[in-house]
Enzyme design. Structure first.
Site, PDB file in Angstrom:
ATOM      1  N   LYS A 239      -0.033   7.437   8.376  1.00  0.00           N
ATOM      2  CA  LYS A 239      -0.361   8.356   9.035  1.00  0.00           C
ATOM      3  C   LYS A 239      -0.685   8.275  10.409  1.00  0.00           C
ATOM      4  CE  LYS A 239      -1.877  11.074   5.070  1.00  0.00           C
ATOM      5  NZ  LYS A 239      -2.951  11.877   4.385  1.00  0.00           N
TER       6      LYS A 239
ATOM      7  N   ASP B 204      -1.223  10.811  -5.543  1.00  0.00           N
ATOM      8  CA  ASP B 204      -1.845  11.610  -6.407  1.00  0.00           C
ATOM      9  C   ASP B 204      -2.857  12.757  -5.696  1.00  0.00           C
ATOM     10  OD1 ASP B 204      -3.930   9.584  -5.862  1.00  0.00           O
ATOM     11  OD2 ASP B 204      -4.998  10.652  -7.328  1.00  0.00           O
TER      12      ASP B 204
ATOM     13  N   ASP C 253      -4.018   5.878   5.785  1.00  0.00           N
ATOM     14  CA  ASP C 253      -4.623   7.168   6.241  1.00  0.00           C
ATOM     15  C   ASP C 253      -5.846   6.635   7.054  1.00  0.00           C
ATOM     16  OD1 ASP C 253      -5.637   9.714   6.516  1.00  0.00           O
ATOM     17  OD2 ASP C 253      -6.443  10.039   4.327  1.00  0.00           O
TER      18      ASP C 253
ATOM     19  N   PHE D 221      -1.668  16.401   3.198  1.00  0.00           N
ATOM     20  CA  PHE D 221      -1.821  15.595   2.134  1.00  0.00           C
ATOM     21  C   PHE D 221      -0.708  15.610   1.245  1.00  0.00           C
ATOM     22  CE2 PHE D 221      -3.620  14.295  -1.868  1.00  0.00           C
ATOM     23  CZ  PHE D 221      -4.642  13.336  -1.396  1.00  0.00           C
TER      24      PHE D 221
ATOM     25  N   GLU E  54       0.794  -1.172   0.016  1.00  0.00           N
ATOM     26  CA  GLU E  54      -0.026   0.017   0.027  1.00  0.00           C
ATOM     27  C   GLU E  54       0.952   1.227   0.098  1.00  0.00           C
ATOM     28  OE1 GLU E  54      -2.601   1.502  -0.481  1.00  0.00           O
ATOM     29  OE2 GLU E  54      -4.023   1.469   1.214  1.00  0.00           O
TER      30      GLU E  54
HETATM   31  P1  IMP Z   1      -7.369   4.879   3.602  1.00  0.00           P
HETATM   32  O1  IMP Z   1      -8.221   3.830   2.943  1.00  0.00           O
HETATM   33  O2  IMP Z   1      -8.078   6.181   3.980  1.00  0.00           O
HETATM   34  O3  IMP Z   1      -6.356   4.393   4.582  1.00  0.00           O
HETATM   35  O4  IMP Z   1      -6.499   5.671   2.275  1.00  0.00           O
HETATM   36  C1  IMP Z   1      -5.680   4.761   1.582  1.00  0.00           C
HETATM   37  C2  IMP Z   1      -5.730   5.401   0.307  1.00  0.00           C
HETATM   38  O5  IMP Z   1      -5.957   6.770   0.111  1.00  0.00           O
HETATM   39  C3  IMP Z   1      -4.380   5.547  -0.336  1.00  0.00           C
HETATM   40  O6  IMP Z   1      -4.066   4.226  -0.991  1.00  0.00           O
HETATM   41  C4  IMP Z   1      -4.135   6.623  -1.399  1.00  0.00           C
HETATM   42  O7  IMP Z   1      -4.446   6.362  -2.525  1.00  0.00           O
HETATM   43  C5  IMP Z   1      -5.157   7.553  -0.704  1.00  0.00           C
HETATM   44  N1  IMP Z   1      -4.493   8.569   0.203  1.00  0.00           N
HETATM   45  C6  IMP Z   1      -4.641   8.829   1.481  1.00  0.00           C
HETATM   46  N2  IMP Z   1      -3.868   9.812   2.157  1.00  0.00           N
HETATM   47  C7  IMP Z   1      -3.374  10.441   1.095  1.00  0.00           C
HETATM   48  C8  IMP Z   1      -2.493  11.431   0.681  1.00  0.00           C
HETATM   49  O8  IMP Z   1      -2.051  12.392   1.820  1.00  0.00           O
HETATM   50  N3  IMP Z   1      -2.092  11.775  -0.424  1.00  0.00           N
HETATM   51  C9  IMP Z   1      -2.600  11.082  -1.586  1.00  0.00           C
HETATM   52  N4  IMP Z   1      -3.365   9.859  -1.378  1.00  0.00           N
HETATM   53  C10 IMP Z   1      -3.808   9.636  -0.210  1.00  0.00           C
HETATM   54 MG    MG Z   2      -5.041   7.495  -4.586  1.00  0.00          MG
END
Ligand code: IMP
Ligand code: MG
Length: 184
Positions: free
Chosen positions: A142, A170, A114, A163, A110
Site C-alpha cells: 500500500k 480476509d 500496510d 481494504f 507476505e
Molecule cells: P501491516 O502489519 O499493517 O503491514 O499489515 C500486514 C497484515 O495486515 C497483512 O499480512 C494482512 O494480513 C493484514 N492486512 C493489511 N491490509 C489489509 C487489507 O487491505 N486487506 C486484508 N488484510 C490486510
Molecule cells: Mg489478515
C-alpha cells in the site's frame, strides 16, 4: 466454473465494491515474480520460502509453482489484526517455522504490506537466526508505511489505500477463498 463476476454478484454489490485485480492479472504478475525470484538465487544454494500465515497461503502456493528452482517451504504465523480493518501494531507469533534458517537464503512471503508493523517485528526475529540472506516478497504494497526494516525486493502490485479481500486476504476471516482481489 464460476467467473469472477458470478462470485462478485453472489456476494452482493454492497459488500464488494469492485474487483481490483482479476485472476488473470494475478496469474500474470505471479508468473513474472516467480521467474525473477528464480533468477535471483544461485542454483546450488538452498532457498527456504517462508509464507506468513494466513494471508499469504494462496499467493505462496501459486508463487512457488512459478519459481523454477529447488526450494523448501515453511510457514510463519503472525497475527497482527483482530477483526478490525485497522492495524493494531501488535504482532503475535502463532506458529514458528520448524525449518533450519541458519545458512539458508530465506524469502519471506507476505500478502500485503500496510502499516509495515508485521514485517518490522518479524525481520529482527528472523535475522537473529543467521540466514545467509533475507529477502521479502509482497503481493501487495500500500506504500503507506514509513521505511521498513526490510524493503521488499519483489512487489506484485502497488495497492490502492482500500481494504482488499480475496486470494488469501480476509476481512474477519471471510473472503479468503475468492479467486480475485476485490475492495470492500
Ligand atoms: P501491516 O502489519 O499493517 O503491514 O499489515 C500486514 C497484515 O495486515 C497483512 O499480512 C494482512 O494480513 C493484514 N492486512 C493489511 N491490509 C489489509 C487489507 O487491505 N486487506 C486484508 N488484510 C490486510
Ligand atoms: Mg489478515
Amino acid at each position: 466454473m464460476q467467473t469472477s463476476t458470478d462470485i462478485a454478484a453472489r456476494l452482493g454489490g454492497q459488500e464488494l465494491r469492485r474487483i481490483v485485480y482479476s485472476e488473470k492479472d494475478i496469474a500474470e504478475r505471479v508468473d513474472i515474480m516467480g521467474r525473477a525470484i528464480g533468477a535471483h538465487y544461485p542454483d546450488d544454494e538452498p532457498l527456504l520460502v517462508i509464507g506468513l500465515l494466513k494471508g499469504s497461503f494462496i499467493f505462496l502456493a501459486d508463487l512457488v509453482r512459478r519459481i523454477p528452482r529447488p526450494l523448501v517451504v515453511d510457514f510463519l504465523g503472525a497475527a497482527s489484526y483482530g477483526s478490525a480493518t485497522v492495524s493494531s501494531g501488535n504482532v503475535r507469533l502463532v506458529y514458528d517455522p520448524e525449518a533450519e534458517i541458519a545458512g539458508k537464503h530465506v524469502l519471506l512471503v507476505e500478502d500485503i504490506i500496510d502499516s509495515g508493523n508485521t514485517v518490522n517485528r518479524l525481520v529482527p526475529k528472523l535475522r537473529e537466526r543467521g540466514p545467509r540472506s533475507l529477502e521479502l516478497c509482497a503481493l501487495l504494497h500500500k506504500r503507506l508505511a514509513p521505511p521498513l526494516r526490510l524493503e521488499p525486493r519483489w512487489v506484485g502490485f502497488e495497492a490502492p489505500p482500500e481494504f482488499l479481500v480475496g486470494y488469501g486476504l480476509d476481512y474477519s476471516e471471510n473472503y479468503r477463498g475468492l479467486p480475485f482481489i476485490g475492495s470492500i
